[in-house]
Design a protein around this motif. Structure first.
Motif, PDB file in Angstrom:
ATOM      1  N   THR A  79       2.836  -9.989   0.662  1.00  0.00           N
ATOM      2  CA  THR A  79       2.136  -8.714   0.615  1.00  0.00           C
ATOM      3  C   THR A  79       1.229  -8.556   1.829  1.00  0.00           C
ATOM      4  O   THR A  79       1.222  -7.520   2.495  1.00  0.00           O
ATOM      5  CB  THR A  79       1.282  -8.645  -0.676  1.00  0.00           C
ATOM      6  OG1 THR A  79       2.098  -9.004  -1.771  1.00  0.00           O
ATOM      7  CG2 THR A  79       0.704  -7.259  -0.877  1.00  0.00           C
ATOM      8  N   SER A 125       3.258  -8.135   5.043  1.00  0.00           N
ATOM      9  CA  SER A 125       3.903  -6.819   5.055  1.00  0.00           C
ATOM     10  C   SER A 125       2.938  -5.739   5.503  1.00  0.00           C
ATOM     11  O   SER A 125       3.279  -4.866   6.294  1.00  0.00           O
ATOM     12  CB  SER A 125       4.404  -6.464   3.656  1.00  0.00           C
ATOM     13  OG  SER A 125       5.466  -7.296   3.307  1.00  0.00           O
ATOM     14  N   GLU A 126       1.729  -5.810   4.967  1.00  0.00           N
ATOM     15  CA  GLU A 126       0.728  -4.817   5.321  1.00  0.00           C
ATOM     16  C   GLU A 126       0.400  -4.933   6.814  1.00  0.00           C
ATOM     17  O   GLU A 126       0.272  -3.924   7.505  1.00  0.00           O
ATOM     18  CB  GLU A 126      -0.529  -5.060   4.477  1.00  0.00           C
ATOM     19  CG  GLU A 126      -1.210  -3.785   4.079  1.00  0.00           C
ATOM     20  CD  GLU A 126      -2.467  -4.035   3.255  1.00  0.00           C
ATOM     21  OE1 GLU A 126      -2.630  -5.156   2.698  1.00  0.00           O
ATOM     22  OE2 GLU A 126      -3.288  -3.110   3.181  1.00  0.00           O
ATOM     23  N   ALA A 161       3.276  -3.563   8.861  1.00  0.00           N
ATOM     24  CA  ALA A 161       3.301  -2.100   8.777  1.00  0.00           C
ATOM     25  C   ALA A 161       2.299  -1.499   9.754  1.00  0.00           C
ATOM     26  O   ALA A 161       2.581  -0.496  10.417  1.00  0.00           O
ATOM     27  CB  ALA A 161       2.998  -1.634   7.355  1.00  0.00           C
ATOM     28  N   VAL A 188       9.503  -3.858   7.333  1.00  0.00           N
ATOM     29  CA  VAL A 188       9.956  -5.034   6.588  1.00  0.00           C
ATOM     30  C   VAL A 188      11.049  -4.594   5.613  1.00  0.00           C
ATOM     31  O   VAL A 188      10.839  -3.672   4.830  1.00  0.00           O
ATOM     32  CB  VAL A 188       8.779  -5.679   5.820  1.00  0.00           C
ATOM     33  CG1 VAL A 188       9.273  -6.835   4.968  1.00  0.00           C
ATOM     34  CG2 VAL A 188       7.702  -6.137   6.789  1.00  0.00           C
TER      35      VAL A 188
END
Lengths: 414, 414
Positions: free
Chosen positions: B23, B26-27, B30, B36
């Motif tokens: 998580t 991924s953030e 981004a 992703v």
């Protein structure tokens, strides 16, 4: 039986939501003796999901899909799986009745899209949704088996535990199962416990020993793999005794849901003792933590939050010259706070906290300096000084935990 | 650039640890405009990890591996990747120096196994580990690129943010980037806000609108994809204005790290007002929550935890006949608790809580019945009755949030 879990949802890939569903299902499958070999997350994309299903078919017996059962066009898990299996989606009458009832009791109208949520795999076993609208499914194929579950944890968890898990036991039987026991420790760090028990952790294969650090405590999960509960108990008892021979000093209780505050409240009840508090640094967090435990009113009448010097003087009756003499962050003030609070509340114990939460130092004392006192009706006041590190929240949380442990030891005369 | 994240660790597949690393990364990706497409979790198994690397090579430009960099034989991520790439592992001198320093300052001896942690991919860019021992690596291949990060979040997070992310920007540039703004709402449920804004959420593609329900509040994350910050701001301002035209009544602040208590403490400071509390039901949780905010001592001197009837009488001076007349869980007692506390602490406001946390009813009032009062130096006492649902913890937490919002509205004269 080899299993894998596929979570569907772009929000997971954007890092907006943590994939706790995979963790929950993994734990549930482990309890049934079903081994999980992969977790995968894929976005709301039919092509990539179909590719994953082909891959999963080649390596797993049981494929658990979660998420993508909602009413919008993004929600495509069931459609992709139906296409993959070459079967139809059919409406489930019980789920439709449940949905009509749901919308009947609310102002919100049912939209045509909602109908998608009660469609399920033809030939599958429908899994009713007690806490939501989207129906799940268990589909037993010739080679591979599939479970579809909704994404929201509040719907997925009961559906898995109440519907899917019993069906898995019924259809596949439970083989060697995993039984866990959690031992909880306060006052020792994870690195220390791992160092102390290094040889045991390394050589131990059944039960396994898994350390886990939580803020200000460490748990050890010991897990046995056996065919029956009795042999699990024997194995777990044995390794527990070996662990406690080394770390017994720090052990305070069992269980995933247990806590230091629950242990303390139960001890107070057992010994028919009561407690109050005077909190500066922690500002009510200690008392709030005690009152997390149901039935605390038997042993806790209330207490004081004395954040400023004025409230220490006015609420507790502490002499202002005493604060001037020793400084508000001091052994002496912690002690007198506890003693005054105990007298005012007429309890057996009182716990007091004074310290520097930061970010700035106070009266020349650095951030993290904390004094905690336990006053006792039948005994001397015990005072400890600590130097906690990290941030404001951690210093306050560490203080509450230390206060709970000091109270625990006072009750036990340790 | 397409990315995927592979987390290595059997503990994840057993459901003992949640994969928060995926998580977090991924953030972070981004934010760099890197998309992703997959998360995968695999156990500590060289063969399955190698198979995954072959698959990842075929579909992703950037492969982020996390976990399995520890000192034990289970920790094999680097070895498998080196074999996969046909390269060697080499010792990193800076990491070795860091390790010698670490063990030099402690009683714990360095074990031969620890040396594995300072080995890195030959030809890769080493990623120093500020908060631990295991070194990471960024390896730029001809077709695929790899990042290796340690498993513990306390090591992975700084290594990713401070080392890996700047290198990714340097090597690949940042393309269209995602900019997010978080709007926070109290007093409206997620389902209601999603219903109110359904059309907007559905039709809006840039910025996107993502609702997220937290206990007792809802946030909307609006995310714009743009080439520069100025156009992101314009897009976000526009959609924010549209949202607030509908839900402005419930909006209280911005930001992931903001909270209702921070908003309230800042308002008190701005208006130079002070607050105290008398807590029965919540037992200190309201005051502890206020004191989570640094600098609260300016506006909060302390207060009372009056859990029993006796402490309501003794600490606050409430007449016992009043409690007998109205019952302790009543509008009247909430009001008088607030008023007495405000007088005793000599503050501008006082918030009082009385109610039934459960599990059992109290004086005939069902679990979840709560009265909250705000007494004001320059104004009438405001009292609200609520009927909260769910469990003890949720009822108390809901009460604290409601008290914070009532205080916020009192300060703003809303």
């Amino acid at each position: 039986m080899k299993a894998e879990i596929i979570a569907v949802g772009t929000e997971l890939l954007l890092g907006q939501v943590v994939n706790t569903n995979a963790t929950f299902i993994s734990e549930g499958l482990a309890d049934l003796g079903i081994e999980v070999y992969y977790h995968t997350v894929v976005g709301d994309n039919p092509k990539r999901l179909e590719e994953l299903l082909v891959l999963a078919d080649s390596r797993s017996d049981l494929i658990v899909l979660c998420g993508g059962l909602g009413p919008t066009d993004d929600d495509l898990t069931k459609n992709v799986l139906a296409d993959h299996l070459g079967i139809q989606l059919v409406r489930n009458q019980a789920a439709l009745d449940h949905m009509n009832e749901f919308f009947g009791s609310r102002d919100r109208p049912m939209t045509p899209n909602n109908i998608r949520q009660i469609e399920t795999l033809e030939g599958g076993i429908p899994l009713p949704n007690r806490t939501g609208l989207a129906i799940g499914s268990l589909y037993l194929g010739e080679k591979n088996n599939y479970i579809i579950l909704p994404g929201p944890p509040s719907e997925l968890k009961p559906m898995f535990s109440e519907q899917a898990a019993p069906l898995l036991v019924e259809k596949f039987g439970v083989h060697e199962k995993l039984t866990s026991r959690v031992l909880r420790f306060y006052g020792i760090g994870e690195s220390q416990i791992v160092t102390d028990l290094a040889e045991m952790i390394e050589n131990q294969t059944n039960p396994t020993i898994a350390p886990y650090a939580k803020p200000n405590e460490v748990t050890l999960r010991i897990t046995a793999k056996t065919e029956d509960d009795a042999s699990a108990k024997t194995l777990l008892d044995q390794v527990e005794a070996e662990i406690l021979a080394v770390e017994g000093e720090y052990f305070y209780g069992y269980g995933d849901d247990n806590s230091l505050e629950e242990t303390v409240v139960n001890l107070l009840k057992e010994h028919q003792k009561s407690v109050t508090a005077a909190e500066s640094l922690t500002a009510g967090a200690f008392q709030a933590r005690l009152a997390d435990v149901p039935g605390v009113s038997e042993v806790f009448p209330g207490g004081f939050v004395t954040y400023s010097n004025e409230t220490k003087e006015n609420f507790l009756g502490i002499d202002s010259t005493l604060i001037e003499e020793y400084g508000v962050v001091s052994k002496e003030i912690a002690g007198v706070m506890a003693e005054k609070a105990r007298e005012l509340a007429n309890t057996d114990y009182a716990v007091a906290f004074t310290g520097v939460a930061g970010p700035d130092p106070l009266e020349g004392q650095p951030k993290g300096t904390v004094f905690i006192a336990v006053a006792q009706k039948d005994g001397e006041t015990v005072i400890e000084q600590k130097a906690f590190s990290r941030d404001r929240a951690y210093i306050r949380q560490s203080s509450v935990m230390k206060g709970l442990d000091m109270l625990r030891r006072a009750i036990l005369n340790k």
